[in-house]
Scaffold this motif. Structure first.
Motif: not given
Lengths: 100, 100, 100, 100
Positions: C1-7
């Protein structure tokens, strides 16, 4: 045609240097036949959105394959529908105005 | 010596083009006498931490002075205490390994 | 499981406000059934690398579908192989140490 | 009032974990009395442009004081002149539209 800047940072490798990992990541772009430019702060790549995301997927994995326990990959994708974006033209459009 | 990449994006200007704003931002670096490189995805600058943050402060303000109602400025600063960072050397250290 | 921040930032829309575009982008995550958190500076998403890149692909396209001529999408993906990353745990691990 | 997201990443520490460094960085914000929110992918701070850049300057230095040889600090500053930006309101403006 869109343009992406990608920065792959391996963590927990015990060394402050990342250039070996970066070079291996950039080899992915050579294998994919994509046009790229290595800069001091990342790698800039031209391609379709799907090509760029596929390149990011492969590049993000490279440090794991070399034993890094953690990888933080930053990407920025710039895309226009009113015209194609190319690396040289984007720089030229700024530099020309800089010299006005 | 540290290295910063800075990207200044004006919003609400009514145009998808930002090169005029970017050129005016980069003029700040010329005025400050800092070493910089315009790339397709940002501007890379060499300097001390204080010089880089002062440059960011001035560059962030430029689009407001040209009438933009909103500005999003992204910066990434890379600094090492075990050696000085320079734009050409960072690129060279990757490109050399790319050609091994 | 990874985590992404997207803008996702649409340009050339004529308005400094982007919340309508952001809301439509976030609906993509609801449709994909991914766990997410809207923050003041982006949207944080949990998922596998492939899920996160697919979400980014769809979210990047949303402003074009609403008439924006240009989109700049920034993503940062954090992944570890020595343990799974989850949104709450990453925050908890910092906040606990903050209160020591 | 502007809003900044800041991510401080120490390199060459020998550990994939950065939460101890992040917690020490966030203590700077407590000392400065700035309003902040720790998220899974960074720390969001409210303040004037000068306050935010001063916080970034101090936070960037913290890992060096704890022995890290290299630090990469990413910041994104969002500022509007047509209205003040606050953390809760930015989230609310998206979440409201998400539930329409």
């Amino acid at each position: 045609m869109a343009i992406m800047e990608i920065v792959v940072i391996p963590l927990g490798t015990g060394s402050p240097s990342v250039s070996t990992y970066v070079a291996d990541c950039v080899k992915v772009l050579k294998d994919m036949g994509l046009k790229f430019q290595v800069t001091a702060m990342g790698t800039i790549v031209e391609g379709s959105l799907d090509e760029l995301l596929e390149a990011a997927r492969r590049m993000h994995r490279v440090p794991f394959e070399r034993g890094a326990p953690r990888v933080v990959t930053s990407m920025r994708i710039d895309e226009r529908v009113d015209k194609e974006l190319h690396i040289e033209e984007k720089v030229k459009s700024v530099v020309e105005k800089l010299n006005e």
